[in-house]
Motif scaffolding. Structure first.
Motif, mmCIF file in Angstrom:
data_model
loop_
_atom_site.group_PDB
_atom_site.id
_atom_site.type_symbol
_atom_site.label_atom_id
_atom_site.label_comp_id
_atom_site.label_asym_id
_atom_site.label_seq_id
_atom_site.Cartn_x
_atom_site.Cartn_y
_atom_site.Cartn_z
ATOM 1 N N THR A 243 -4.695 -0.880 7.880
ATOM 2 C CA THR A 243 -5.257 -1.625 6.749
ATOM 3 C C THR A 243 -6.574 -2.285 7.107
ATOM 4 N N ALA B 184 6.901 -1.359 1.706
ATOM 5 C CA ALA B 184 5.950 -0.428 1.103
ATOM 6 C C ALA B 184 6.527 -0.005 -0.240
ATOM 7 N N GLY C 185 -2.978 -1.235 -2.031
ATOM 8 C CA GLY C 185 -2.646 0.159 -1.763
ATOM 9 C C GLY C 185 -3.458 1.021 -2.709
ATOM 10 N N CYS D 4 -4.445 4.851 2.485
ATOM 11 C CA CYS D 4 -3.179 5.212 1.828
ATOM 12 C C CYS D 4 -2.555 6.480 2.391
ATOM 13 N N LEU E 129 0.967 5.307 -2.726
ATOM 14 C CA LEU E 129 1.202 3.975 -2.173
ATOM 15 C C LEU E 129 0.630 2.949 -3.149
#
Length: 163
Positions: free
Chosen positions: A63, A77, A113, A119, A134
């Motif tokens: 990320t 998630a 996301g 992703c 995602l």
């Protein structure tokens, strides 16, 4: 804590205590996500609860603004089948996750996301089929501190009948 109080007091927590979140609480939180509003009752979501420290670290590394995921007790998630309203459905589920975590005395933070460049790599890391997207990563844990950012007042945002 009732729903209104949880909504009013929920904040994005990015600092967590080194403390495991009980499986029962995580199941309750996911159950609240599962029960969220959904377009045409499609329920396109699946929830991947990540508690393995090494896997949380790998997700966090991918990320751009979620490095703190590695320090949280868990990460959920939220992935959805690529349906017409997957982003709305997944976002509704994510909001339920955030509010229910607060109601249970936990901190959480929504990490973006969907449109992020990471992703695909996270979906691959989590062995998610290619037909899913995602929507969000939600860090969850016992808060080390709770921020208190300024929120615009109701009078600043409420309009009756027109802008």
């Amino acid at each position: 804590m009732d729903a209104i109080e949880a909504i009013r007091t929920r904040r994005s927590v990015r600092k967590y205590l080194d403390k495991e979140v009980p499986k029962e609480l995580l199941e309750t939180i996911v159950d609240c996500g599962r029960l969220s509003a959904t377009a045409r009752n499609e329920q396109p979501w699946e929830f991947i609860v990540i508690v393995d420290k090494e896997l949380k670290r790998k997700v966090a590394e991918q990320t751009d603004n979620g490095k703190f995921i590695s320090e949280a007790g868990a990460c959920i998630a939220v992935v959805c089948k690529d349906t017409k309203y997957y982003i709305e459905d997944g976002s509704a589920a994510t909001q339920n996750i955030l509010v229910s975590a607060c109601a249970l005395g936990l901190g959480s933070c929504w990490v973006a996301g969907d449109k992020k460049p990471y992703c695909a790599s996270i979906l691959k890391l989590l062995n998610v089929p290619e037909t899913y997207r995602l929507v969000s990563l939600v860090a969850i844990g016992y808060p080390a501190s709770i921020p208190s950012p300024h929120k615009r007042s109701l009078n600043e945002v409420l309009h009756w009948n027109s802008f």
